[in-house]
Write an enzyme that holds these catalytic residues in place. Structure first.
Site, mmCIF file in Angstrom:
data_model
loop_
_atom_site.group_PDB
_atom_site.id
_atom_site.type_symbol
_atom_site.label_atom_id
_atom_site.label_comp_id
_atom_site.label_asym_id
_atom_site.label_seq_id
_atom_site.Cartn_x
_atom_site.Cartn_y
_atom_site.Cartn_z
ATOM 1 N N LYS A 1 0.844 -1.192 0.000
ATOM 2 C CA LYS A 1 0.000 0.000 0.000
ATOM 3 C C LYS A 1 0.883 1.247 0.000
ATOM 4 C CE LYS A 1 -3.646 2.260 2.761
ATOM 5 N NZ LYS A 1 -4.522 2.119 3.947
ATOM 6 N N SER B 1 -9.116 2.856 2.931
ATOM 7 C CA SER B 1 -8.152 3.445 2.022
ATOM 8 C C SER B 1 -7.202 2.416 1.411
ATOM 9 C CB SER B 1 -7.330 4.494 2.785
ATOM 10 O OG SER B 1 -6.590 3.880 3.843
ATOM 11 N N SER C 1 -10.047 0.892 7.167
ATOM 12 C CA SER C 1 -9.365 0.866 5.872
ATOM 13 C C SER C 1 -8.865 -0.496 5.426
ATOM 14 C CB SER C 1 -8.185 1.842 5.890
ATOM 15 O OG SER C 1 -8.648 3.160 6.029
#
Length: 423
Positions: free
Chosen positions: A66, A135, A159
Protein backbone atom coordinates in the site's frame (compact mmCIF):
# COMPACT_ATOMS: atom_id res chain seq x y z
CA UNK A 1 5.05 -25.66 -3.64
CA UNK A 2 7.99 -23.28 -3.84
CA UNK A 3 9.94 -25.21 -1.24
CA UNK A 4 9.25 -28.52 -2.97
CA UNK A 5 10.21 -27.17 -6.38
CA UNK A 6 6.75 -27.69 -7.95
CA UNK A 7 6.72 -24.02 -8.92
CA UNK A 8 9.31 -21.25 -9.01
CA UNK A 9 9.15 -17.74 -7.68
CA UNK A 10 9.83 -16.46 -11.19
CA UNK A 11 6.86 -18.40 -12.62
CA UNK A 12 4.59 -17.16 -9.82
CA UNK A 13 5.74 -13.58 -10.30
CA UNK A 14 5.28 -13.78 -14.06
CA UNK A 15 1.74 -15.08 -13.54
CA UNK A 16 0.95 -12.11 -11.29
CA UNK A 17 2.42 -9.66 -13.81
CA UNK A 18 0.45 -11.27 -16.65
CA UNK A 19 -2.77 -10.89 -14.68
CA UNK A 20 -1.93 -7.25 -13.97
CA UNK A 21 -1.27 -6.66 -17.65
CA UNK A 22 -4.61 -8.23 -18.50
CA UNK A 23 -6.75 -6.43 -15.94
CA UNK A 24 -5.04 -3.27 -14.70
CA UNK A 25 -6.75 -0.99 -17.22
CA UNK A 26 -10.08 -1.99 -15.63
CA UNK A 27 -9.18 -2.41 -11.96
CA UNK A 28 -6.45 0.28 -11.65
CA UNK A 29 -5.07 -1.16 -8.44
CA UNK A 30 -1.43 -0.11 -8.85
CA UNK A 31 0.25 3.22 -8.27
CA UNK A 32 3.68 1.94 -9.29
CA UNK A 33 5.02 -1.30 -10.74
CA UNK A 34 8.60 -2.40 -11.29
CA UNK A 35 8.39 -5.59 -13.33
CA UNK A 36 12.13 -5.77 -14.00
CA UNK A 37 13.10 -5.49 -10.35
CA UNK A 38 10.39 -7.97 -9.30
CA UNK A 39 11.57 -10.59 -11.78
CA UNK A 40 15.20 -10.07 -10.80
CA UNK A 41 14.27 -10.58 -7.15
CA UNK A 42 12.22 -13.68 -7.98
CA UNK A 43 15.12 -15.20 -9.93
CA UNK A 44 17.45 -14.50 -7.01
CA UNK A 45 14.98 -16.22 -4.67
CA UNK A 46 14.93 -19.25 -6.95
CA UNK A 47 18.72 -19.28 -6.98
CA UNK A 48 18.81 -19.36 -3.19
CA UNK A 49 16.31 -22.22 -3.09
CA UNK A 50 18.34 -24.14 -5.67
CA UNK A 51 21.33 -23.85 -3.34
CA UNK A 52 19.24 -25.24 -0.49
CA UNK A 53 18.73 -21.93 1.28
CA UNK A 54 15.25 -20.70 2.22
CA UNK A 55 14.64 -17.57 4.24
CA UNK A 56 11.41 -19.04 5.61
CA UNK A 57 7.78 -19.66 4.65
CA UNK A 58 7.42 -16.35 2.76
CA UNK A 59 10.48 -16.89 0.57
CA UNK A 60 9.68 -16.08 -3.06
CA UNK A 61 6.08 -14.91 -2.47
CA UNK A 62 4.99 -11.73 -4.34
CA UNK A 63 3.77 -8.82 -2.19
CA UNK A 64 1.81 -5.65 -2.93
CA UNK A 65 2.63 -2.62 -0.78
CA UNK A 66 0.00 0.00 0.00
CA UNK A 67 1.38 3.37 -1.01
CA UNK A 68 1.51 4.72 2.53
CA UNK A 69 4.55 2.55 3.35
CA UNK A 70 7.93 3.97 2.44
CA UNK A 71 10.10 2.02 -0.02
CA UNK A 72 13.69 2.97 -0.69
CA UNK A 73 13.61 1.85 -4.33
CA UNK A 74 10.12 2.98 -5.34
CA UNK A 75 8.28 6.31 -5.16
CA UNK A 76 5.90 6.78 -2.23
CA UNK A 77 3.08 9.26 -2.93
CA UNK A 78 0.76 8.60 0.03
CA UNK A 79 -2.11 9.10 -2.41
CA UNK A 80 -1.36 12.82 -2.76
CA UNK A 81 0.19 15.03 -5.41
CA UNK A 82 2.03 16.76 -2.58
CA UNK A 83 4.37 13.77 -2.62
CA UNK A 84 4.49 13.26 -6.40
CA UNK A 85 8.30 13.33 -6.41
CA UNK A 86 8.90 11.73 -3.01
CA UNK A 87 11.66 9.10 -3.04
CA UNK A 88 12.31 7.73 0.48
CA UNK A 89 15.80 6.67 1.47
CA UNK A 90 14.59 3.79 3.65
CA UNK A 91 11.95 1.08 3.78
CA UNK A 92 9.09 1.05 6.24
CA UNK A 93 9.75 -1.55 8.94
CA UNK A 94 7.22 -4.09 7.66
CA UNK A 95 8.58 -3.73 4.11
CA UNK A 96 12.16 -4.22 5.28
CA UNK A 97 11.15 -7.32 7.22
CA UNK A 98 9.25 -8.65 4.18
CA UNK A 99 12.41 -8.27 2.05
CA UNK A 100 14.47 -9.98 4.74
CA UNK A 101 11.99 -12.88 4.64
CA UNK A 102 12.58 -13.22 0.89
CA UNK A 103 9.35 -11.72 -0.43
CA UNK A 104 9.16 -10.26 -3.94
CA UNK A 105 7.86 -6.68 -4.02
CA UNK A 106 5.75 -6.13 -7.15
CA UNK A 107 5.02 -2.47 -6.52
CA UNK A 108 2.86 0.06 -4.70
CA UNK A 109 -0.92 -0.25 -4.54
CA UNK A 110 -3.30 2.70 -4.77
CA UNK A 111 -4.57 4.42 -1.64
CA UNK A 112 -6.94 7.31 -1.07
CA UNK A 113 -5.74 10.89 -0.56
CA UNK A 114 -3.31 10.68 2.37
CA UNK A 115 -5.20 7.48 3.33
CA UNK A 116 -8.33 9.49 4.19
CA UNK A 117 -11.64 9.86 2.33
CA UNK A 118 -11.09 11.13 -1.23
CA UNK A 119 -11.02 7.99 -3.44
CA UNK A 120 -8.13 6.97 -5.67
CA UNK A 121 -8.50 5.55 -9.16
CA UNK A 122 -9.12 1.92 -8.14
CA UNK A 123 -12.36 0.16 -9.11
CA UNK A 124 -14.08 -2.84 -7.57
CA UNK A 125 -12.84 -5.83 -9.60
CA UNK A 126 -16.26 -7.53 -9.45
CA UNK A 127 -18.00 -4.51 -10.95
CA UNK A 128 -15.95 -1.42 -11.87
CA UNK A 129 -18.94 0.88 -11.36
CA UNK A 130 -18.82 0.13 -7.61
CA UNK A 131 -16.32 1.31 -4.99
CA UNK A 132 -13.57 -1.02 -3.77
CA UNK A 133 -13.65 0.76 -0.40
CA UNK A 134 -10.82 2.69 1.16
CA UNK A 135 -8.15 3.45 2.02
CA UNK A 136 -6.50 0.08 1.27
CA UNK A 137 -8.42 0.04 -2.00
CA UNK A 138 -5.60 -0.97 -4.32
CA UNK A 139 -4.41 -3.76 -2.04
CA UNK A 140 -7.90 -5.24 -1.65
CA UNK A 141 -8.68 -5.02 -5.37
CA UNK A 142 -5.31 -6.47 -6.43
CA UNK A 143 -5.70 -9.47 -4.12
CA UNK A 144 -9.33 -9.99 -5.12
CA UNK A 145 -8.39 -9.90 -8.81
CA UNK A 146 -5.58 -12.46 -8.36
CA UNK A 147 -2.89 -9.93 -9.25
CA UNK A 148 -0.96 -10.72 -6.07
CA UNK A 149 -1.50 -13.27 -3.27
CA UNK A 150 -1.00 -10.86 -0.37
CA UNK A 151 -0.80 -7.10 0.09
CA UNK A 152 -0.13 -4.67 2.89
CA UNK A 153 -2.86 -2.46 4.34
CA UNK A 154 -3.27 -0.12 7.27
CA UNK A 155 -6.35 0.82 9.30
CA UNK A 156 -7.19 3.82 11.46
CA UNK A 157 -10.95 3.71 10.88
CA UNK A 158 -12.00 0.85 8.60
CA UNK A 159 -9.37 0.87 5.87
CA UNK A 160 -8.66 -2.88 5.86
CA UNK A 161 -11.95 -4.41 6.98
CA UNK A 162 -14.25 -2.46 4.65
CA UNK A 163 -12.34 -2.85 1.34
CA UNK A 164 -11.79 -6.53 2.14
CA UNK A 165 -15.53 -6.95 2.57
CA UNK A 166 -16.37 -5.00 -0.59
CA UNK A 167 -13.82 -6.87 -2.72
CA UNK A 168 -14.45 -10.31 -1.25
CA UNK A 169 -11.10 -11.10 0.36
CA UNK A 170 -9.72 -11.75 3.83
CA UNK A 171 -8.69 -8.55 5.60
CA UNK A 172 -6.74 -8.73 8.87
CA UNK A 173 -6.28 -5.86 11.30
CA UNK A 174 -4.11 -7.26 14.08
CA UNK A 175 -4.06 -6.25 17.71
CA UNK A 176 -2.85 -2.65 17.82
CA UNK A 177 0.92 -2.46 17.31
CA UNK A 178 1.45 -6.17 16.67
CA UNK A 179 3.13 -5.26 13.36
CA UNK A 180 5.49 -2.30 13.31
CA UNK A 181 4.15 0.93 11.85
CA UNK A 182 7.59 2.49 11.48
CA UNK A 183 7.92 4.20 8.11
CA UNK A 184 4.18 4.23 7.47
CA UNK A 185 2.66 7.68 6.96
CA UNK A 186 1.44 8.60 10.44
CA UNK A 187 -2.26 9.44 10.51
CA UNK A 188 -3.60 8.84 14.01
CA UNK A 189 -0.91 7.45 16.26
CA UNK A 190 -3.16 5.71 18.78
CA UNK A 191 -5.26 4.08 16.03
CA UNK A 192 -2.98 3.32 13.05
CA UNK A 193 -2.58 -0.45 12.67
CA UNK A 194 -0.59 -2.30 10.01
CA UNK A 195 -2.40 -5.29 8.53
CA UNK A 196 -2.85 -7.61 5.56
CA UNK A 197 -5.17 -8.52 2.73
CA UNK A 198 -5.07 -12.03 1.29
CA UNK A 199 -7.44 -14.76 0.15
CA UNK A 200 -7.20 -17.07 3.18
CA UNK A 201 -6.95 -16.61 6.92
CA UNK A 202 -3.90 -18.87 7.07
CA UNK A 203 -2.06 -16.58 4.64
CA UNK A 204 -2.48 -13.46 6.79
CA UNK A 205 -1.49 -15.46 9.87
CA UNK A 206 1.65 -16.64 8.09
CA UNK A 207 2.79 -13.11 7.21
CA UNK A 208 2.05 -11.79 10.71
CA UNK A 209 3.75 -14.76 12.33
CA UNK A 210 6.97 -14.21 10.39
CA UNK A 211 6.97 -10.47 11.07
CA UNK A 212 6.11 -10.75 14.76
CA UNK A 213 8.30 -13.83 15.29
CA UNK A 214 5.24 -15.52 16.79
CA UNK A 215 5.16 -19.32 16.48
CA UNK A 216 1.50 -19.34 17.52
CA UNK A 217 0.61 -17.54 14.32
CA UNK A 218 2.95 -19.65 12.20
CA UNK A 219 1.28 -22.78 13.55
CA UNK A 220 -2.33 -21.81 14.18
CA UNK A 221 -4.08 -24.05 16.69
CA UNK A 222 -6.74 -26.26 15.11
CA UNK A 223 -10.17 -24.88 15.98
CA UNK A 224 -13.21 -27.09 15.71
CA UNK A 225 -16.97 -26.86 16.01
CA UNK A 226 -16.81 -26.51 19.78
CA UNK A 227 -15.86 -22.84 19.57
CA UNK A 228 -18.15 -20.32 21.24
CA UNK A 229 -19.31 -17.67 18.77
CA UNK A 230 -21.08 -14.50 19.84
CA UNK A 231 -23.08 -12.54 17.28
CA UNK A 232 -22.92 -8.80 17.94
CA UNK A 233 -24.91 -6.40 15.79
CA UNK A 234 -23.55 -3.38 17.74
CA UNK A 235 -25.63 -0.30 18.50
CA UNK A 236 -25.70 0.55 14.79
CA UNK A 237 -27.33 -2.63 13.49
CA UNK A 238 -30.33 -0.61 12.30
CA UNK A 239 -27.99 0.73 9.59
CA UNK A 240 -27.26 -2.76 8.25
CA UNK A 241 -28.69 -3.50 4.82
CA UNK A 242 -30.81 -6.54 4.03
CA UNK A 243 -27.89 -8.55 2.64
CA UNK A 244 -25.87 -8.11 5.82
CA UNK A 245 -28.81 -9.03 8.05
CA UNK A 246 -29.44 -12.13 5.94
CA UNK A 247 -25.75 -13.09 5.91
CA UNK A 248 -25.56 -12.78 9.70
CA UNK A 249 -28.63 -15.00 10.12
CA UNK A 250 -27.43 -17.64 7.66
CA UNK A 251 -24.00 -17.66 9.32
CA UNK A 252 -25.57 -18.15 12.73
CA UNK A 253 -27.65 -21.10 11.51
CA UNK A 254 -24.81 -22.80 9.63
CA UNK A 255 -22.28 -22.40 12.44
CA UNK A 256 -24.76 -23.80 14.97
CA UNK A 257 -25.44 -26.74 12.65
CA UNK A 258 -21.68 -27.33 12.40
CA UNK A 259 -21.49 -27.62 16.18
CA UNK A 260 -20.45 -24.14 17.31
CA UNK A 261 -22.02 -22.82 20.49
CA UNK A 262 -23.75 -19.73 19.19
CA UNK A 263 -25.16 -16.88 21.26
CA UNK A 264 -26.07 -13.21 21.07
CA UNK A 265 -23.76 -10.66 22.68
CA UNK A 266 -25.04 -7.21 23.55
CA UNK A 267 -22.46 -4.51 24.19
CA UNK A 268 -22.77 -2.69 27.53
CA UNK A 269 -24.14 0.85 27.61
CA UNK A 270 -20.65 2.11 28.44
CA UNK A 271 -19.77 1.35 24.80
CA UNK A 272 -22.39 3.70 23.34
CA UNK A 273 -20.00 6.72 23.22
CA UNK A 274 -17.25 4.73 21.48
CA UNK A 275 -18.00 5.80 17.92
CA UNK A 276 -18.01 9.48 18.90
CA UNK A 277 -14.84 8.92 20.94
CA UNK A 278 -13.15 7.38 17.92
CA UNK A 279 -14.12 10.31 15.72
CA UNK A 280 -12.75 12.79 18.26
CA UNK A 281 -9.44 10.94 18.67
CA UNK A 282 -9.04 10.37 14.94
CA UNK A 283 -9.57 14.02 14.01
CA UNK A 284 -7.46 15.38 16.88
CA UNK A 285 -4.47 13.21 15.93
CA UNK A 286 -4.99 13.66 12.19
CA UNK A 287 -4.90 17.44 12.41
CA UNK A 288 -1.48 17.26 14.07
CA UNK A 289 -0.06 14.55 11.82
CA UNK A 290 -0.97 16.56 8.71
CA UNK A 291 -0.10 20.02 10.04
CA UNK A 292 2.66 20.54 7.47
CA UNK A 293 0.45 19.53 4.56
CA UNK A 294 -2.16 22.05 5.69
CA UNK A 295 0.41 24.78 6.35
CA UNK A 296 2.40 24.52 3.12
CA UNK A 297 0.25 22.64 0.60
CA UNK A 298 -3.28 23.75 1.37
CA UNK A 299 -4.13 24.19 -2.31
CA UNK A 300 -3.15 20.59 -3.08
CA UNK A 301 -5.53 19.14 -0.49
CA UNK A 302 -9.06 18.18 -1.46
CA UNK A 303 -11.72 20.50 0.00
CA UNK A 304 -13.04 17.60 2.10
CA UNK A 305 -9.67 16.92 3.74
CA UNK A 306 -8.83 20.59 4.11
CA UNK A 307 -12.12 21.28 5.91
CA UNK A 308 -11.64 18.22 8.10
CA UNK A 309 -8.16 19.32 9.21
CA UNK A 310 -9.25 22.89 9.88
CA UNK A 311 -12.28 21.90 11.95
CA UNK A 312 -10.30 19.25 13.84
CA UNK A 313 -7.82 21.85 15.06
CA UNK A 314 -10.59 23.21 17.30
CA UNK A 315 -10.85 20.02 19.36
CA UNK A 316 -9.61 20.76 22.87
CA UNK A 317 -7.15 18.74 24.92
CA UNK A 318 -9.94 18.08 27.41
CA UNK A 319 -12.21 16.60 24.73
CA UNK A 320 -9.39 14.43 23.46
CA UNK A 321 -8.50 13.21 26.97
CA UNK A 322 -12.13 12.35 27.69
CA UNK A 323 -12.38 10.34 24.48
CA UNK A 324 -9.18 8.46 25.30
CA UNK A 325 -10.49 7.74 28.81
CA UNK A 326 -13.63 6.23 27.27
CA UNK A 327 -11.49 4.08 25.00
CA UNK A 328 -9.30 2.78 27.84
CA UNK A 329 -12.34 2.07 30.02
CA UNK A 330 -14.01 0.03 27.28
CA UNK A 331 -10.82 -1.86 26.42
CA UNK A 332 -10.57 -2.90 30.07
CA UNK A 333 -14.13 -4.27 29.85
CA UNK A 334 -13.57 -6.44 26.75
CA UNK A 335 -12.69 -9.62 28.65
CA UNK A 336 -15.94 -9.32 30.54
CA UNK A 337 -17.88 -8.63 27.33
CA UNK A 338 -16.39 -11.83 25.87
CA UNK A 339 -16.52 -13.93 29.03
CA UNK A 340 -18.88 -16.51 27.47
CA UNK A 341 -17.49 -16.53 23.91
CA UNK A 342 -14.22 -17.13 22.10
CA UNK A 343 -14.88 -14.71 19.24
CA UNK A 344 -17.44 -12.15 18.16
CA UNK A 345 -19.01 -11.88 14.71
CA UNK A 346 -20.23 -8.45 13.58
CA UNK A 347 -20.94 -6.70 10.26
CA UNK A 348 -17.88 -5.59 8.29
CA UNK A 349 -19.89 -2.94 6.43
CA UNK A 350 -23.54 -1.95 6.02
CA UNK A 351 -23.83 -4.16 2.93
CA UNK A 352 -22.21 -4.88 -0.41
CA UNK A 353 -20.05 -2.22 -2.09
CA UNK A 354 -22.17 0.84 -2.95
CA UNK A 355 -22.60 1.90 -6.54
CA UNK A 356 -20.40 4.78 -7.66
CA UNK A 357 -16.76 5.66 -7.14
CA UNK A 358 -17.06 9.08 -5.48
CA UNK A 359 -17.19 7.57 -2.00
CA UNK A 360 -15.41 4.66 -0.31
CA UNK A 361 -18.48 3.67 1.72
CA UNK A 362 -19.47 4.07 5.35
CA UNK A 363 -17.13 3.10 8.22
CA UNK A 364 -20.00 2.98 10.72
CA UNK A 365 -19.36 -0.68 11.61
CA UNK A 366 -15.57 -0.27 11.87
CA UNK A 367 -14.87 2.61 14.22
CA UNK A 368 -15.51 1.09 17.62
CA UNK A 369 -13.50 -2.06 16.93
CA UNK A 370 -10.47 -0.13 15.71
CA UNK A 371 -10.60 2.03 18.81
CA UNK A 372 -10.81 -1.05 21.05
CA UNK A 373 -7.44 -2.30 19.64
CA UNK A 374 -8.82 -5.85 19.29
CA UNK A 375 -7.70 -8.15 16.45
CA UNK A 376 -10.16 -8.29 13.55
CA UNK A 377 -10.45 -10.32 10.37
CA UNK A 378 -13.07 -9.98 7.65
CA UNK A 379 -14.06 -13.10 5.75
CA UNK A 380 -16.15 -13.19 2.55
CA UNK A 381 -19.25 -15.29 3.22
CA UNK A 382 -22.26 -13.75 1.46
CA UNK A 383 -23.53 -12.01 -1.63
CA UNK A 384 -25.59 -8.88 -2.13
CA UNK A 385 -28.37 -8.03 -4.59
CA UNK A 386 -25.83 -6.92 -7.21
CA UNK A 387 -23.89 -10.20 -6.89
CA UNK A 388 -21.11 -8.40 -5.00
CA UNK A 389 -19.41 -9.92 -1.93
CA UNK A 390 -20.64 -9.46 1.62
CA UNK A 391 -18.18 -9.97 4.46
CA UNK A 392 -18.50 -10.62 8.16
CA UNK A 393 -15.97 -9.54 10.78
CA UNK A 394 -14.54 -11.90 13.38
CA UNK A 395 -12.90 -10.28 16.41
CA UNK A 396 -11.09 -11.54 19.49
CA UNK A 397 -9.40 -10.40 22.66
CA UNK A 398 -6.46 -7.98 22.64
CA UNK A 399 -3.27 -9.96 22.09
CA UNK A 400 -5.09 -13.22 21.32
CA UNK A 401 -4.64 -12.97 17.55
CA UNK A 402 -3.71 -16.66 17.23
CA UNK A 403 -6.93 -17.79 18.93
CA UNK A 404 -9.06 -15.40 16.90
CA UNK A 405 -7.43 -16.35 13.58
CA UNK A 406 -7.76 -20.07 14.32
CA UNK A 407 -11.47 -19.60 14.96
CA UNK A 408 -11.84 -17.38 11.89
CA UNK A 409 -10.10 -20.01 9.76
CA UNK A 410 -12.64 -22.62 10.88
CA UNK A 411 -15.54 -20.20 10.41
CA UNK A 412 -14.33 -19.27 6.92
CA UNK A 413 -14.07 -22.92 5.89
CA UNK A 414 -17.51 -23.63 7.34
CA UNK A 415 -19.15 -20.67 5.60
CA UNK A 416 -16.83 -20.69 2.59
CA UNK A 417 -17.85 -18.55 -0.33
CA UNK A 418 -15.42 -19.55 -3.05
CA UNK A 419 -14.08 -16.47 -4.78
CA UNK A 420 -13.15 -17.03 -8.42
CA UNK A 421 -11.22 -14.64 -10.59
CA UNK A 422 -13.33 -11.63 -11.65
CA UNK A 423 -13.57 -11.26 -15.39
Amino acid sequence: MLRSGKITSEALTRDCLARISERESTVQAWEYLDEEAALACAKACDGELARGHSRGPLHGIPLGVKDVFQTYDMPTKFGSEIYANHRPIADAATVALARRAGMVLLGKTVTTELATYSPGKTRNPHNPSHTPGGSSSGSAAAVADFMVPVALGAQSVGSIVRPAAYCGVVGYKPTFNLLSGGGCKLMAGSLDTVGLLARTVSDVALYAGVQANDSRLLNLPEADGSIRVGFCGTFDFALAQAETIETMQIARERLAKAGARVSEVTLPDAYRPLRDAHWTIFRFELSRAYADELNRHREKLSPVLRDLLESASEISAEEYAAAQATAFQCRAMMNDVMRDVDVLIAPSAPGEAPSGIDSTGSPVFNQIWTLLWVPLVTIPVGEGPNKLPVGLQVSGRIGADHTMLAAAHWIHRTLAREQGRPS
